[in-house]
Design an enzyme around this catalytic site. Structure first.
Site, PDB file in Angstrom:
ATOM      1  CB  CYS A 147      42.654  40.191  39.112  1.00 59.02           C
ATOM      2  SG  CYS A 147      44.105  39.118  39.002  1.00 59.02           S
ATOM      3  CB  THR A 148      38.331  42.641  36.902  1.00 60.52           C
ATOM      4  OG1 THR A 148      39.493  43.450  36.691  1.00 60.52           O
ATOM      5  CG2 THR A 148      37.104  43.535  36.984  1.00 60.52           C
TER       6      THR A 148
END
Length: 213
Positions: free
Chosen positions: A108-109
């Protein structure tokens, strides 16, 4: 020989019981959470836990599904600054709505930073970018600040919007799905892209579509 027969006779019931008991080796060391604190793999966090727990969303059946060519259900959610944001706010311009498992997980980062790095290209295409996960305002605010994210993050606590949009989970429903939508200026879905383990490809696919609108 007699002693061997007796040993087998006494061992057999317990062996049969073991064979008939369903085993799930994954359940002994995995649990899905929405906040970062342990070792992580994309949207999945690996914990050493004797039991297996999943978020309430994975135990609730999907109630709808958004399809290409349709208008998705409306929503009103809080952003990372605590402000109320409605989907209708973006009507009149293209918007990229991407659902992701959780703040601060590696995948997600990567995805958020890839959207950040290509943000000028999205602006040039006249499109807004909106990320949605089940994290709370505090988590989103810290995530956006840490990685200097220039776009809106919305808090779908309880995963209500995720369910309404019908986003499928991954890993047998234990991991919230990573799914991206491109809506045109009329609010109609023109692209649905799902790829859990190649998060940066979401940016390539959405830009490709936006440049053709």
């Amino acid at each position: 020989m007699a002693s061997l027969s007796v040993s087998v006779k006494h061992a057999l019931p317990s062996l049969l019981q073991y064979a008939q008991t369903p085993k799930n080796p994954i359940s002994q060391n995995l649990t899905i959470v929405s906040r970062s604190s342990q070792s992580q793999f994309y949207g999945l966090k690996v914990l050493h836990s004797p039991s297996f727990s999943t978020p309430s969303s994975s135990r609730t059946s999907i109630v709808a599904k958004v399809n290409k060519g349709s208008a998705p259900p409306p929503f009103t959610l809080k952003d990372q600054d605590g402000k109320t944001v409605s989907l209708s706010k973006f009507k009149g311009k293209p918007v990229v709505v991407y659902f992701y498992p959780a703040d601060e997980t590696p995948g997600c980062t990567k995805q958020a930073c890839a959207f950040r790095d290509s943000y000028e290209k999205f602006k040039k295409a006249g499109a807004q970018v909106v990320g949605i996960s089940g994290d709370d305002i505090e988590s989103h605010k810290a995530f956006a600040k840490k990685y200097r994210l220039p776009f809106t993050l919305l808090c779908d606590e309880g995963n209500k919007v995720r369910k309404e949009w019908g986003i499928p989970g991954d890993l047998f429903g234990t991991l919230p799905g990573r799914q991206t939508y491109v809506l045109d200026k009329n609010g109609v879905v023109q692209l649905i892209y799902n790829n859990q383990f190649q998060p940066e490809k979401h940016i390539d696919e959405t830009l490709k579509l936006l440049q053709s609108l």
